[in-house]
Design a protein around this motif. Sequence first.
Motif, PDB file in Angstrom:
ATOM      1  N   LEU A   1      14.052   6.168 -23.752  1.00 46.47           N
ATOM      2  CA  LEU A   1      12.767   5.458 -23.754  1.00 46.47           C
ATOM      3  C   LEU A   1      11.649   6.385 -23.285  1.00 46.47           C
ATOM      4  CD1 LEU A   1      13.985   2.160 -22.013  1.00 46.47           C
ATOM      5  CD2 LEU A   1      14.205   2.824 -24.415  1.00 46.47           C
ATOM      6  N   GLN A   2      10.471   6.181 -23.835  1.00 44.78           N
ATOM      7  CA  GLN A   2       9.305   6.976 -23.442  1.00 44.78           C
ATOM      8  C   GLN A   2       8.495   6.222 -22.386  1.00 44.78           C
ATOM      9  OE1 GLN A   2       9.115  10.069 -24.640  1.00 44.78           O
ATOM     10  NE2 GLN A   2      10.973   9.561 -25.785  1.00 44.78           N
ATOM     11  N   ARG A   3       8.317   6.839 -21.224  1.00 44.61           N
ATOM     12  CA  ARG A   3       7.614   6.179 -20.124  1.00 44.61           C
ATOM     13  C   ARG A   3       6.169   5.842 -20.494  1.00 44.61           C
ATOM     14  NH1 ARG A   3       6.424   3.143 -17.821  1.00 44.61           N
ATOM     15  NH2 ARG A   3       6.389   2.468 -15.673  1.00 44.61           N
ATOM     16  N   ASP A   4       5.568   6.650 -21.382  1.00 43.77           N
ATOM     17  CA  ASP A   4       4.173   6.403 -21.748  1.00 43.77           C
ATOM     18  C   ASP A   4       4.038   5.439 -22.938  1.00 43.77           C
ATOM     19  OD1 ASP A   4       5.092   8.024 -23.749  1.00 43.77           O
ATOM     20  OD2 ASP A   4       3.574   9.588 -23.508  1.00 43.77           O
ATOM     21  N   ALA A   5       5.157   4.816 -23.358  1.00 46.66           N
ATOM     22  CA  ALA A   5       5.097   3.878 -24.472  1.00 46.66           C
ATOM     23  C   ALA A   5       4.436   2.558 -24.065  1.00 46.66           C
ATOM     24  CB  ALA A   5       6.505   3.602 -25.009  1.00 46.66           C
ATOM     25  N   TRP A   6       4.454   2.288 -22.770  1.00 44.08           N
ATOM     26  CA  TRP A   6       3.777   1.092 -22.262  1.00 44.08           C
ATOM     27  C   TRP A   6       3.193   1.410 -20.895  1.00 44.08           C
ATOM     28  CZ3 TRP A   6       8.684   2.137 -20.912  1.00 44.08           C
ATOM     29  CH2 TRP A   6       9.165   1.702 -19.688  1.00 44.08           C
ATOM     30  N   THR A   7       2.189   0.647 -20.501  1.00 45.06           N
ATOM     31  CA  THR A   7       1.554   0.849 -19.199  1.00 45.06           C
ATOM     32  C   THR A   7       2.112  -0.176 -18.219  1.00 45.06           C
ATOM     33  OG1 THR A   7      -0.466   1.578 -20.281  1.00 45.06           O
ATOM     34  CG2 THR A   7      -0.656   0.914 -17.973  1.00 45.06           C
ATOM     35  N   MET A   8       2.548   0.289 -17.076  1.00 48.85           N
ATOM     36  CA  MET A   8       3.053  -0.629 -16.063  1.00 48.85           C
ATOM     37  C   MET A   8       1.906  -1.531 -15.602  1.00 48.85           C
ATOM     38  SD  MET A   8       5.638   0.270 -12.933  1.00 48.85           S
ATOM     39  CE  MET A   8       4.492   1.102 -11.846  1.00 48.85           C
ATOM     40  N   PRO A   9       2.061  -2.861 -15.688  1.00 49.26           N
ATOM     41  CA  PRO A   9       0.971  -3.775 -15.335  1.00 49.26           C
ATOM     42  C   PRO A   9       0.503  -3.606 -13.889  1.00 49.26           C
ATOM     43  CG  PRO A   9       2.679  -4.931 -16.549  1.00 49.26           C
ATOM     44  CD  PRO A   9       3.233  -3.577 -16.223  1.00 49.26           C
ATOM     45  N   PRO A  10      -0.745  -4.030 -13.609  1.00 52.03           N
ATOM     46  CA  PRO A  10      -1.335  -3.844 -12.276  1.00 52.03           C
ATOM     47  C   PRO A  10      -0.478  -4.392 -11.131  1.00 52.03           C
ATOM     48  CG  PRO A  10      -3.030  -4.567 -13.811  1.00 52.03           C
ATOM     49  CD  PRO A  10      -1.734  -4.603 -14.565  1.00 52.03           C
ATOM     50  N   LEU A  11       0.217  -5.515 -11.345  1.00 53.34           N
ATOM     51  CA  LEU A  11       1.041  -6.080 -10.267  1.00 53.34           C
ATOM     52  C   LEU A  11       2.086  -5.065  -9.799  1.00 53.34           C
ATOM     53  CD1 LEU A  11       2.075  -8.367  -8.430  1.00 53.34           C
ATOM     54  CD2 LEU A  11       3.528  -9.105 -10.332  1.00 53.34           C
ATOM     55  N   PHE A  12       2.753  -4.418 -10.753  1.00 51.98           N
ATOM     56  CA  PHE A  12       3.811  -3.467 -10.386  1.00 51.98           C
ATOM     57  C   PHE A  12       3.214  -2.202  -9.767  1.00 51.98           C
ATOM     58  CE2 PHE A  12       5.569  -6.079 -13.821  1.00 51.98           C
ATOM     59  CZ  PHE A  12       6.665  -6.611 -13.148  1.00 51.98           C
ATOM     60  N   GLN A  13       2.051  -1.797 -10.242  1.00 51.87           N
ATOM     61  CA  GLN A  13       1.372  -0.652  -9.633  1.00 51.87           C
ATOM     62  C   GLN A  13       1.012  -0.969  -8.180  1.00 51.87           C
ATOM     63  OE1 GLN A  13      -1.876   0.840 -12.111  1.00 51.87           O
ATOM     64  NE2 GLN A  13      -0.780   0.302 -13.981  1.00 51.87           N
ATOM     65  N   TRP A  14       0.545  -2.194  -7.952  1.00 47.81           N
ATOM     66  CA  TRP A  14       0.181  -2.631  -6.592  1.00 47.81           C
ATOM     67  C   TRP A  14       1.408  -2.656  -5.687  1.00 47.81           C
ATOM     68  CZ3 TRP A  14       1.480  -6.663  -3.348  1.00 47.81           C
ATOM     69  CH2 TRP A  14       0.609  -6.917  -2.260  1.00 47.81           C
ATOM     70  N   LEU A  15       2.510  -3.195  -6.206  1.00 47.65           N
ATOM     71  CA  LEU A  15       3.749  -3.274  -5.421  1.00 47.65           C
ATOM     72  C   LEU A  15       4.256  -1.867  -5.085  1.00 47.65           C
ATOM     73  CD1 LEU A  15       5.555  -6.128  -7.406  1.00 47.65           C
ATOM     74  CD2 LEU A  15       4.793  -6.270  -5.016  1.00 47.65           C
ATOM     75  N   GLN A  16       4.211  -0.976  -6.075  1.00 44.82           N
ATOM     76  CA  GLN A  16       4.704   0.391  -5.842  1.00 44.82           C
ATOM     77  C   GLN A  16       3.846   1.105  -4.809  1.00 44.82           C
ATOM     78  OE1 GLN A  16       5.091   2.981  -9.317  1.00 44.82           O
ATOM     79  NE2 GLN A  16       6.582   4.217  -8.192  1.00 44.82           N
ATOM     80  N   GLN A  17       2.534   0.946  -4.940  1.00 45.36           N
ATOM     81  CA  GLN A  17       1.609   1.632  -4.027  1.00 45.36           C
ATOM     82  C   GLN A  17       1.757   1.126  -2.590  1.00 45.36           C
ATOM     83  OE1 GLN A  17      -2.497   1.052  -5.175  1.00 45.36           O
ATOM     84  NE2 GLN A  17      -3.258   1.636  -3.168  1.00 45.36           N
ATOM     85  N   HIS A  18       1.754  -0.207  -2.422  1.00 45.68           N
ATOM     86  CA  HIS A  18       1.782  -0.768  -1.064  1.00 45.68           C
ATOM     87  C   HIS A  18       3.164  -0.696  -0.422  1.00 45.68           C
ATOM     88  CE1 HIS A  18      -2.343  -2.259  -0.662  1.00 45.68           C
ATOM     89  NE2 HIS A  18      -2.296  -2.433  -1.970  1.00 45.68           N
ATOM     90  N   GLY A  19       4.212  -0.617  -1.275  1.00 50.17           N
ATOM     91  CA  GLY A  19       5.560  -0.503  -0.730  1.00 50.17           C
ATOM     92  C   GLY A  19       6.062   0.925  -0.707  1.00 50.17           C
ATOM     93  N   LYS A  20       5.223   1.856  -1.237  1.00 48.28           N
ATOM     94  CA  LYS A  20       5.646   3.265  -1.365  1.00 48.28           C
ATOM     95  C   LYS A  20       7.046   3.331  -2.013  1.00 48.28           C
ATOM     96  CE  LYS A  20       2.924   4.970   2.582  1.00 48.28           C
ATOM     97  NZ  LYS A  20       2.276   3.686   2.955  1.00 48.28           N
ATOM     98  N   VAL A  21       7.201   2.569  -3.091  1.00 41.07           N
ATOM     99  CA  VAL A  21       8.506   2.442  -3.750  1.00 41.07           C
ATOM    100  C   VAL A  21       8.687   3.592  -4.749  1.00 41.07           C
ATOM    101  CG1 VAL A  21      10.015   0.907  -5.086  1.00 41.07           C
ATOM    102  CG2 VAL A  21       8.298  -0.075  -3.538  1.00 41.07           C
ATOM    103  N   ALA A  22       9.827   4.257  -4.690  1.00 39.34           N
ATOM    104  CA  ALA A  22      10.129   5.373  -5.597  1.00 39.34           C
ATOM    105  C   ALA A  22      10.227   4.868  -7.033  1.00 39.34           C
ATOM    106  CB  ALA A  22      11.442   6.043  -5.185  1.00 39.34           C
ATOM    107  N   ASP A  23       9.913   5.754  -7.995  1.00 42.35           N
ATOM    108  CA  ASP A  23       9.980   5.391  -9.415  1.00 42.35           C
ATOM    109  C   ASP A  23      11.356   4.842  -9.793  1.00 42.35           C
ATOM    110  OD1 ASP A  23       7.384   6.149  -9.813  1.00 42.35           O
ATOM    111  OD2 ASP A  23       7.856   8.069 -10.770  1.00 42.35           O
ATOM    112  N   ALA A  24      12.401   5.535  -9.361  1.00 41.53           N
ATOM    113  CA  ALA A  24      13.763   5.115  -9.718  1.00 41.53           C
ATOM    114  C   ALA A  24      14.068   3.721  -9.184  1.00 41.53           C
ATOM    115  CB  ALA A  24      14.787   6.120  -9.187  1.00 41.53           C
TER     116      ALA A  24
END
Length: 348
Positions: free
Chosen positions: A271-294
């Motif tokens: 799968l190509q990571r740039d085929a879709w944009t991760m929605p703002p909710l998931f970006q917010w969760l990743q940023q505030h939780g410092k969650v690793a990509d994996a």
Amino acid sequence: MTHPSQSSGLSYRDAGVDIEAGDALVEAIKPFAKKTLRDGVLGGIGGFGALFEVPKKYREPVLVSGTDGVGTKLKLAFHLNKHDTVGQDLVAMSVNDILVQGAEPLFFLDYFACGKLDVQTAATVVKGIAQGCELAGCALIGGETAEMPSMYPDGEYDLAGFAVGAVEKSKIINGSTIAPGDVVLGLASSGAHSNGYSLVRKIIEVAQPDLNADFHGAPLRDVLMAPTRIYVKPLLALMQTLTVKGMAHITGGGLVENIPRVLGEDLCAELQRDAWTMPPLFQWLQQHGKVADAEMNRVFNCGIGMAVIVAADDAQQAQAQLQAAGETVYRLGVIRARADGEAQTIVR
């Protein structure tokens, strides 16, 4: 040791169970259930068992069943006192699961358990279940309400759901025809669906956001509680027009763990990571939780709620038909031969 006299004897109500409340709930939900009736239902709710006749259009019907709950998303519902969406979550988790094997959902049953029955809250939940059943084209033909004092804290409840569908034996979708060169399409999710909410709640605890604040056009609380998308009708229609080789409902485990469930051992989905944009909710969760990509890829759907695998020649038509039916569709990547020791889903 003395015993209470007959006149002051204990009742079920004294023990914390209100039979009248249970009866009132059944009456309150009958109109919602009635709206979900479809061919095959042989009786209304209230009997000891729910009766359903397998539609005559099937020559060799195979029954496909699924069961699930809503998980700790319910804890957020209690905290927000928002009970109108979790019913759709409950239905979605089961009907989307049986759909991926080619099954048309026929009927649904729910189990609602609480410490003390609040008729209004329970009716709101069941109304959401009925709405989910309408979206899935299946009938809500039975269920169980259990009032169990001291088993659950005040104001809390648990949900389980059970869906039964049917598929023609010759048309069961099991991924066996998937081959290198096939295309993986992704259908957008409506949010976090019903997965990863223990982590979502932990991130909320750490970030302390204002849940009523605007988040890209809607209150954050509503974005967090958005009900799971039900993909049944557009995908059943797609199956009528072209060959769907495999589908994966993207639940806990994300794309990386769910797509392999329909792939042979010798295949890999790249799968190509740039085929879709991760929605703002998931970006917010990743940023505030410092969650690793994996970890994001393993816990959340990251914006893709269903994967559909078709032959390359059918990909454009499939994408156009699903988009015309209201889905947002991404061309995520391709199926190829898998090297020794390689993961079965790779996001590049």
